[in-house]
Scaffold this motif. Structure first.
Motif, short mmCIF file in Angstrom:
data_model
loop_
_atom_site.label_atom_id
_atom_site.label_comp_id
_atom_site.label_asym_id
_atom_site.label_seq_id
_atom_site.Cartn_x
_atom_site.Cartn_y
_atom_site.Cartn_z
N HIS A 120 1.01 4.55 -2.77
CA HIS A 120 0.77 5.86 -2.71
C HIS A 120 1.90 6.68 -3.75
CE1 HIS A 120 -2.21 6.70 -0.09
NE2 HIS A 120 -1.74 6.02 1.05
N SER B 131 0.74 9.83 4.93
CA SER B 131 -0.32 9.32 5.15
C SER B 131 -0.91 9.24 6.44
CB SER B 131 -0.51 8.25 4.61
OG SER B 131 0.04 7.06 5.13
N HIS C 269 0.87 -1.28 0.02
CA HIS C 269 -0.09 -0.01 0.07
C HIS C 269 0.83 1.32 0.04
CE1 HIS C 269 -3.41 2.62 1.12
NE2 HIS C 269 -2.58 3.19 1.91
N ASP D 228 -6.50 7.40 -0.05
CA ASP D 228 -6.68 5.73 -0.34
C ASP D 228 -7.54 5.85 -1.63
OD1 ASP D 228 -4.58 5.27 1.20
OD2 ASP D 228 -6.13 4.28 2.69
ZN ZN Z 1 -2.82 5.05 2.39
#
Ligand code: ZN
Ligand code: KG4
Length: 384
Positions: free
Chosen positions: A135, A174, A131, A354
């Motif tokens: 980004h 994040s 993940h 996201d």
């Molecule tokens: Zn994220």
């Protein structure tokens, strides 16, 4: 190559189809963040339940025309972002990419198990994606314009990932992570440093809660900070910029939260806590976090003499952060401490938070297909 991306690592349920890692065909995000607002943060159990409800409708929407939506669509109670540029059928998908970590285990499992079922049923390759790396690849998705400094002169041109210059520094800021990476080329990522405690977004979220502002804290603090900026109210509060002068590429934001607790308590005892002082805290919190993010990213850019800075993650949606990066580029450029040809690349705001388009883009550039039987969710997947 068309990749179907699936993202369920936190409180979003997202599916997207992206062609050749850059062109969005569809991008659907359903978020339960407004439900989580009541609790002042993400409740993992609620997030996972909403994801179980919405994963199939979100996938259906990403693969067919949105006009197929039923009037009582199960995700209608969720905040929705829908972008359907072209209709694409499941048979046209070349591979399925899914976030396997890091994230909340219950949430990750929804995406991972769905992706495995689809890979098996459709007989398609499946690509596991980190993940945090994903980004970064939001920066590779085609959008609007890019600003480049060429020999100190600002130029604006249509965006294309083919025009991104390397080496590059990538900042991911994040809710759960604040990380710096060196990219030697579009497929080579090396971790340089990260936060030792709270992430930048986490600091925004926790401090917003202390100021009685709604979740998610980043946008709430940004809104109050903007009001303070135009209020002419005398500025009195000063918060620390943790680790800003330290000669390393790490961050620390938990001290900032402690400083806010201490200062707010002081003002409350002196009966000086009111709406104006709250806005001042919002303003100074945003200044402190963005100062540190910009300083450390620029330090990394100087150290590795890079040609591009790529910013991403929910905090990269912050207007003040973008403004400060732009200022830095111009002033540093004149002082010649950064490369004379330097690009600042930032995804569109919707692609900072996201989404599954970034998952599909990352899979295209970085990851390899594996046997669906070998894929498992890993909440603590390393970013290094
Ligand atoms: Zn994220
Ligand atoms: O990347 P993201 O959507 O999810 C994670 O992977 O964590 O980031 C969410 C974080 C939250 O902490 C939220 O407060 C922050 O990004 N955020 C912002 C802004 N929009 C979202 N922080 C500052 N300014 C914003 N405009």
């Amino acid at each position: 190559m068309k990749i179907l991306g699936i993202e369920t690592s936190c409180d979003e349920t997202a599916a997207a189809v992206v062609e050749d890692g850059a062109n969005i065909i569809s991008n659907i995000v359903a978020s339960s963040s407004h439900i989580q607002q009541k609790y002042g943060g993400v409740v993992p159990e609620i997030a996972a339940r909403k994801q179980v409800e919405s994963i199939i409708p979100v996938l259906t929407e990403s693969l067919s025309s949105s006009s197929n939506l039923q009037p009582h669509h199960p995700t209608s109670h969720l905040k929705h972002l829908t972008l359907q540029l072209r209709s694409v059928h499941a048979s046209q998908i070349d591979a399925i990419a899914v976030t396997v970590g890091p994230g909340l285990i219950g949430s990750l499992l929804v995406g991972v198990e769905t992706a495995k079922a689809l890979a098996f049923a459709w007989n398609k390759p499946i690509i596991p994606v980190n993940h945090i790396h994903a980004h970064i690849y939001a920066n590779f998705i085609s959008h609007g314009q890019m600003v480049t400094l060429l020999n100190g002169q600002k130029t604006i041109q249509p965006f294309s990932h083919l025009a991104i210059l390397f080496p590059a520094i990538a900042l991911v800021a994040s809710g759960g992570h604040t990380e710096l990476f060196l990219m030697k080329n579009e497929r080579d990522i090396k971790w340089l440093g990260g936060t030792l405690d709270d992430a930048a977004g986490e600091a925004f979220d926790k401090i917003a809660k202390l100021l009685s502002l709604p979740y998610p804290g980043g946008p709430s603090i940004a809104a109050e900070a903007a009001k303070f900026r135009i209020s002419n109210f005398e500025f009195r509060i000063k918060l620390p910029r943790p680790m800003i002068y330290e000669d390393n590429l790490n961050f620390s934001f938990s001290g900032l939260k402690t400083a806010v607790i201490r200062e707010v308590e002081k003002l409350k005892t002196m009966k000086q806590w009111n709406n104006e002082t709250m806005k001042q805290f919002a303003f100074e919190t945003q200044e402190a976090i963005t100062d540190v993010l910009v300083a450390k990213t620029v330090k990394a850019a100087q150290k590795y003499n890079v040609k591009s800075i790529l910013i991403s993650g929910g905090v990269a949606a912050n207007t003040r952060l973008r403004e400060k990066f732009n200022q830095q580029l111009t002033t540093h450029n004149t002082s010649a401490s950064l490369s004379a040809d330097l690009q600042l690349i930032a995804p569109s705001v919707q692609l900072c938070t996201d989404n599954a388009a970034a998952i599909a883009a990352c899979a295209y550039f970085l990851n390899k297909p594996v046997n669906w039987k070998t894929i498992t969710a890993n909440p603590n997947l390393s970013v290094e």
